[in-house]
Motif scaffolding. Structure first.
Motif, PDB file in Angstrom:
ATOM      1  N   LEU A  99       0.711  -1.077   0.126  1.00 14.91           N
ATOM      2  CA  LEU A  99       0.109   0.046  -0.159  1.00 14.91           C
ATOM      3  C   LEU A  99       1.161   1.531  -0.061  1.00 14.91           C
ATOM      4  N   GLY A 100       1.994   0.857   0.361  1.00 14.72           N
ATOM      5  CA  GLY A 100       2.477   2.569   0.782  1.00 14.72           C
ATOM      6  C   GLY A 100       3.687   2.938   0.075  1.00 14.72           C
ATOM      7  N   SER A 101       3.823   1.263  -1.523  1.00 13.46           N
ATOM      8  CA  SER A 101       5.066   2.036  -2.584  1.00 13.46           C
ATOM      9  C   SER A 101       3.561   1.988  -3.745  1.00 13.46           C
ATOM     10  N   ALA A 102       2.550   1.709  -3.436  1.00 11.80           N
ATOM     11  CA  ALA A 102       1.376   1.920  -4.365  1.00 11.80           C
ATOM     12  C   ALA A 102       1.022   3.736  -4.104  1.00 11.80           C
ATOM     13  N   LEU A 103       0.927   4.436  -3.215  1.00  8.21           N
ATOM     14  CA  LEU A 103       0.491   5.521  -2.729  1.00  8.21           C
ATOM     15  C   LEU A 103       1.986   6.212  -3.148  1.00  8.21           C
ATOM     16  N   VAL A 104       3.043   5.548  -3.227  1.00  3.85           N
ATOM     17  CA  VAL A 104       4.079   6.390  -3.471  1.00  3.85           C
ATOM     18  C   VAL A 104       4.987   6.431  -5.169  1.00  3.85           C
ATOM     19  N   GLY A 105       4.362   5.137  -5.600  1.00  3.32           N
ATOM     20  CA  GLY A 105       4.483   5.720  -7.162  1.00  3.32           C
ATOM     21  C   GLY A 105       3.056   6.694  -7.743  1.00  3.32           C
ATOM     22  N   LEU A 106       2.057   6.657  -7.609  1.00  2.00           N
ATOM     23  CA  LEU A 106       0.828   7.362  -7.443  1.00  2.00           C
ATOM     24  C   LEU A 106       1.003   9.115  -7.103  1.00  2.00           C
ATOM     25  N   ALA A 107       1.777   9.282  -5.908  1.00  3.96           N
ATOM     26  CA  ALA A 107       1.594  10.648  -5.887  1.00  3.96           C
ATOM     27  C   ALA A 107       3.043  10.758  -7.054  1.00  3.96           C
TER      28      ALA A 107
ATOM     29  N   ALA B 196       2.429  14.060  -9.560  1.00  5.61           N
ATOM     30  CA  ALA B 196       3.522  15.097  -9.409  1.00  5.61           C
ATOM     31  C   ALA B 196       4.214  15.238 -11.211  1.00  5.61           C
ATOM     32  N   ALA B 197       4.191  13.580 -11.362  1.00  5.04           N
ATOM     33  CA  ALA B 197       4.852  14.061 -13.605  1.00  5.04           C
ATOM     34  C   ALA B 197       3.837  14.629 -14.003  1.00  5.04           C
ATOM     35  N   VAL B 198       2.456  14.318 -13.805  1.00  9.97           N
ATOM     36  CA  VAL B 198       1.349  14.508 -14.551  1.00  9.97           C
ATOM     37  C   VAL B 198       1.022  16.372 -14.335  1.00  9.97           C
ATOM     38  N   TYR B 199       1.150  16.619 -12.923  1.00 11.29           N
ATOM     39  CA  TYR B 199       0.866  17.748 -12.823  1.00 11.29           C
ATOM     40  C   TYR B 199       2.161  19.274 -13.410  1.00 11.29           C
TER      41      TYR B 199
ATOM     42  N   ARG C 166      -3.009  10.924 -18.738  1.00  8.22           N
ATOM     43  CA  ARG C 166      -3.496  10.510 -17.157  1.00  8.22           C
ATOM     44  C   ARG C 166      -3.632   9.121 -16.923  1.00  8.22           C
ATOM     45  N   THR C 167      -4.538   8.928 -17.792  1.00 12.40           N
ATOM     46  CA  THR C 167      -5.263   7.203 -17.784  1.00 12.40           C
ATOM     47  C   THR C 167      -4.064   6.906 -17.807  1.00 12.40           C
ATOM     48  N   LEU C 168      -2.699   6.957 -18.892  1.00 10.72           N
ATOM     49  CA  LEU C 168      -1.769   5.785 -18.974  1.00 10.72           C
ATOM     50  C   LEU C 168      -1.554   6.083 -17.372  1.00 10.72           C
ATOM     51  N   VAL C 169      -0.517   7.023 -17.399  1.00 16.13           N
ATOM     52  CA  VAL C 169       1.053   7.884 -16.475  1.00 16.13           C
ATOM     53  C   VAL C 169       0.581   7.391 -15.098  1.00 16.13           C
ATOM     54  N   LEU C 170      -1.000   7.101 -14.202  1.00 12.25           N
ATOM     55  CA  LEU C 170      -0.689   6.965 -13.176  1.00 12.25           C
ATOM     56  C   LEU C 170      -0.341   5.474 -12.797  1.00 12.25           C
ATOM     57  N   PRO C 171      -1.380   5.188 -13.065  1.00  9.15           N
ATOM     58  CA  PRO C 171      -0.746   3.898 -13.507  1.00  9.15           C
ATOM     59  C   PRO C 171       0.468   2.759 -13.858  1.00  9.15           C
ATOM     60  N   THR C 172       0.668   3.748 -14.998  1.00  5.10           N
ATOM     61  CA  THR C 172       2.231   2.868 -14.769  1.00  5.10           C
ATOM     62  C   THR C 172       2.933   4.153 -13.528  1.00  5.10           C
ATOM     63  N   GLY C 173       3.245   4.541 -12.650  1.00  3.62           N
ATOM     64  CA  GLY C 173       3.329   5.318 -12.106  1.00  3.62           C
ATOM     65  C   GLY C 173       2.913   4.184 -10.154  1.00  3.62           C
TER      66      GLY C 173
ATOM     67  N   ALA D 272      11.638   5.784 -12.934  1.00  2.00           N
ATOM     68  CA  ALA D 272      12.474   5.285 -14.538  1.00  2.00           C
ATOM     69  C   ALA D 272      11.178   4.280 -14.964  1.00  2.00           C
ATOM     70  N   SER D 273      10.439   3.737 -14.744  1.00  5.28           N
ATOM     71  CA  SER D 273       8.757   3.554 -15.891  1.00  5.28           C
ATOM     72  C   SER D 273       8.304   5.240 -15.979  1.00  5.28           C
ATOM     73  N   LEU D 274       8.453   5.674 -15.251  1.00  7.09           N
ATOM     74  CA  LEU D 274       7.624   7.239 -16.043  1.00  7.09           C
ATOM     75  C   LEU D 274       8.003   7.784 -16.812  1.00  7.09           C
ATOM     76  N   SER D 275       9.826   7.920 -16.190  1.00  5.93           N
ATOM     77  CA  SER D 275      10.633   8.582 -17.532  1.00  5.93           C
ATOM     78  C   SER D 275      10.506   7.778 -18.940  1.00  5.93           C
ATOM     79  N   LEU D 276      10.250   6.568 -18.506  1.00  6.25           N
ATOM     80  CA  LEU D 276      10.270   5.517 -20.359  1.00  6.25           C
ATOM     81  C   LEU D 276       9.074   6.559 -21.674  1.00  6.25           C
ATOM     82  N   LEU D 277       7.653   7.104 -20.369  1.00  6.31           N
ATOM     83  CA  LEU D 277       6.317   7.674 -21.094  1.00  6.31           C
ATOM     84  C   LEU D 277       7.003   9.385 -21.253  1.00  6.31           C
ATOM     85  N   LEU D 278       8.575   9.712 -21.113  1.00  5.08           N
ATOM     86  CA  LEU D 278       8.174  11.008 -21.627  1.00  5.08           C
ATOM     87  C   LEU D 278       8.515  11.728 -22.810  1.00  5.08           C
ATOM     88  N   ARG D 279       7.676  12.326 -23.673  1.00  9.26           N
ATOM     89  CA  ARG D 279       8.299  12.786 -24.952  1.00  9.26           C
ATOM     90  C   ARG D 279       8.806  13.899 -25.336  1.00  9.26           C
TER      91      ARG D 279
END
Length: 89
Positions: free
Chosen positions: A6-14, A18-21, A30-37, A70-77
């Motif tokens: 639960l803690g790691s899922a909340l950290v990933g969501l945060a 933050a990346a989407v913001y 956003r529907t792709l970025v949040l589950p990826t985190g 690292a996984s969120l950085s793979l989504l950057l264009r």
């Protein structure tokens, strides 16, 4: 184990929020970025738990945060100003 997940899922969501913001123009919807985190953080916590065993809670969260980032950085264009046009275009 449940609190670690639960803690790691909340950290990933945060991190994903933050990346989407901060970078909405460089990320997919956003529907792709949040589950990826969240998935990256859960996978990172799993890897850390597998490699180090039952260790400190903060170590597991930091392992999850590293893999989520690292996984969120793979989504950057790339930005528009850094795109190069080919000579034939």
């Amino acid at each position: 184990m449940f609190l670690e997940a639960l803690g790691s899922a909340l950290v990933g969501l945060a991190l994903a929020w933050a990346a989407v913001y901060r970078l909405p123009h460089r990320l997919p919807p956003r529907t792709l970025v949040l589950p990826t985190g969240v998935a990256g953080a859960l996978f990172g916590a799993f890897l850390t738990h597998t490699a180090l065993g039952s260790t400190n809670f903060l170590v597991l969260l930091s392992g999850g945060a590293i893999v989520a980032a690292a996984s969120l950085s793979l989504l950057l264009r790339p930005t528009e100003r850094f795109r190069r046009r080919s000579a034939t275009a």
